[in-house]
Design an enzyme around this catalytic site. Sequence first.
Site, PDB file in Angstrom:
ATOM      1  CB  THR A  27      -0.870   0.675   1.137  1.00 53.16           C
ATOM      2  OG1 THR A  27      -0.297  -0.132   2.659  1.00 53.16           O
ATOM      3  CG2 THR A  27      -1.938  -1.159   1.692  1.00 53.16           C
ATOM      4  CG  HIS A 119      -2.570 -16.209  -3.299  1.00 52.03           C
ATOM      5  ND1 HIS A 119      -2.519 -15.136  -2.963  1.00 52.03           N
ATOM      6  CD2 HIS A 119      -2.076 -16.733  -2.806  1.00 52.03           C
ATOM      7  CE1 HIS A 119      -3.085 -15.544  -1.861  1.00 52.03           C
ATOM      8  NE2 HIS A 119      -2.433 -17.172  -1.740  1.00 52.03           N
ATOM      9  CB  CYS A 127      -3.985 -19.938 -23.832  1.00 48.83           C
ATOM     10  SG  CYS A 127      -5.586 -20.189 -24.084  1.00 48.83           S
ATOM     11  CG  ASN A 208      -2.155  -6.811   8.897  1.00 46.22           C
ATOM     12  OD1 ASN A 208      -1.653  -6.846   7.973  1.00 46.22           O
ATOM     13  ND2 ASN A 208      -3.455  -6.998   9.460  1.00 46.22           N
TER      14      ASN A 208
HETATM   15  N1  APR Z   1       1.631  -1.429   7.133  1.00 42.93           N
HETATM   16  C1  APR Z   1       1.309  -2.549   7.471  1.00 42.93           C
HETATM   17  N2  APR Z   1       0.147  -2.896   7.449  1.00 42.93           N
HETATM   18  C2  APR Z   1      -1.330  -2.537   6.163  1.00 42.93           C
HETATM   19  C3  APR Z   1      -0.169  -1.427   5.450  1.00 42.93           C
HETATM   20  C4  APR Z   1       1.242  -0.810   5.846  1.00 42.93           C
HETATM   21  N3  APR Z   1       1.416   0.318   5.324  1.00 42.93           N
HETATM   22  N4  APR Z   1      -1.710  -1.188   4.656  1.00 42.93           N
HETATM   23  C5  APR Z   1      -2.590  -1.901   4.856  1.00 42.93           C
HETATM   24  N5  APR Z   1      -2.079  -2.796   6.056  1.00 42.93           N
HETATM   25  C6  APR Z   1      -2.825  -4.682   6.264  1.00 42.93           C
HETATM   26  C7  APR Z   1      -4.063  -3.918   6.232  1.00 42.93           C
HETATM   27  O1  APR Z   1      -4.918  -3.151   7.612  1.00 42.93           O
HETATM   28  C8  APR Z   1      -5.269  -5.354   6.181  1.00 42.93           C
HETATM   29  O2  APR Z   1      -5.106  -6.195   7.289  1.00 42.93           O
HETATM   30  O3  APR Z   1      -3.195  -5.461   5.677  1.00 42.93           O
HETATM   31  C9  APR Z   1      -3.439  -6.221   5.502  1.00 42.93           C
HETATM   32  C10 APR Z   1      -4.109  -6.385   4.604  1.00 42.93           C
HETATM   33  O4  APR Z   1      -5.147  -7.849   3.834  1.00 42.93           O
HETATM   34  P1  APR Z   1      -5.886  -7.657   2.675  1.00 42.93           P
HETATM   35  O5  APR Z   1      -6.622  -6.930   2.249  1.00 42.93           O
HETATM   36  O6  APR Z   1      -6.772  -8.682   3.422  1.00 42.93           O
HETATM   37  O7  APR Z   1      -4.594  -8.650   1.575  1.00 42.93           O
HETATM   38  P2  APR Z   1      -4.421  -9.902   2.050  1.00 42.93           P
HETATM   39  O8  APR Z   1      -4.005 -10.176   3.563  1.00 42.93           O
HETATM   40  O9  APR Z   1      -3.265 -10.404   1.230  1.00 42.93           O
HETATM   41  O10 APR Z   1      -4.701 -11.044   1.073  1.00 42.93           O
HETATM   42  C11 APR Z   1      -4.284 -12.387   0.570  1.00 42.93           C
HETATM   43  O11 APR Z   1      -6.414 -12.564  -0.855  1.00 42.93           O
HETATM   44  O12 APR Z   1      -7.880 -11.193  -2.569  1.00 42.93           O
HETATM   45  C12 APR Z   1      -7.224 -12.353  -2.328  1.00 42.93           C
HETATM   46  O13 APR Z   1      -5.369 -12.852  -3.217  1.00 42.93           O
HETATM   47  C13 APR Z   1      -5.770 -12.177  -2.824  1.00 42.93           C
HETATM   48  O14 APR Z   1      -3.413 -12.523  -1.909  1.00 42.93           O
HETATM   49  C14 APR Z   1      -5.351 -11.558  -1.755  1.00 42.93           C
HETATM   50  C15 APR Z   1      -5.748 -12.525  -0.449  1.00 42.93           C
END
Ligand code: APR
Length: 237
Positions: A27, A119, A127, A208
Amino acid sequence: MNKAEQLASLVRNAKHMVVLTGAGMSTESGIPDFRSSEGLWKKYDPFTVSHVDTIDNDYDAFHSFYGQRIAQQLQNISPNEGHNILARWEAAGIVKFLATQNVENLHQRAGSKNVAQLHGGLDHIYCHHCGTPSTLEAFLEKKPCSSCGGRLRPNIVLFGEMLPQDVWSQAFTEIARSDLLLIIGTSLRVSPVNQLPLEARGKIAIINMDETPFDDKFDLVIREKAAEVLREVESLL
Ligand code: APR
């Protein structure tokens, strides 16, 4: 000791540190995550745009979602300081292995080499029907497979698909032998990756912004931005 000092102490004492990352790692590179308040799944239904059945049932929706993510990846996204620090820690022998759920290759572009992409990655196109490799340009131009006329897709794990067995067992083995697992930027809501921390036998720390269902199992929980914490920890090593 504050939490960064606690994490620095765990890192200094680790002999086999492994890192597991998710979308929260990226992010700070300008790539939205999925489940936090600004996440992609607040705008799109994952089971519409990111499910394997969508390739056959609604290719326009599938292609529109991944076309914009691939176009974004090709544009101006780059690793952030958090990716760079983890790459420096690998080069210094501190991080032995990194497993990521992310598909934009930012860890590798930062210099991390021992990386398992659980992933898959957006940068390879093939394809869906005959497996013939194709190109990002062909996918972006919505061209059919040059061999069978089938539908092109990126080499990522979609909902309804299995993870690549080789990277899964590599990550499983490395996490099982780790004496420190550092989890960064993942909600731990998606299986089977969210089961991997349960294989760790040593200390577990998580950075997180939001809570996860497993936080009470971890030795250290840091609710701050990843790059900032990693920068402070690096300065304490
Ligand atoms: N620093 C720390 N934590 C962060 C930051 C940051 N700068 N930005 C976001 N987060 C945290 C958010 O609070 C959130 O809990 O990162 C976490 C991201 O969680 P998700 O959006 O669920 O992403 P992820 O866990 O990687 O998803 C897993 O889900 O949709 C599928 O395939 C996709 O690989 C992905 C999988």
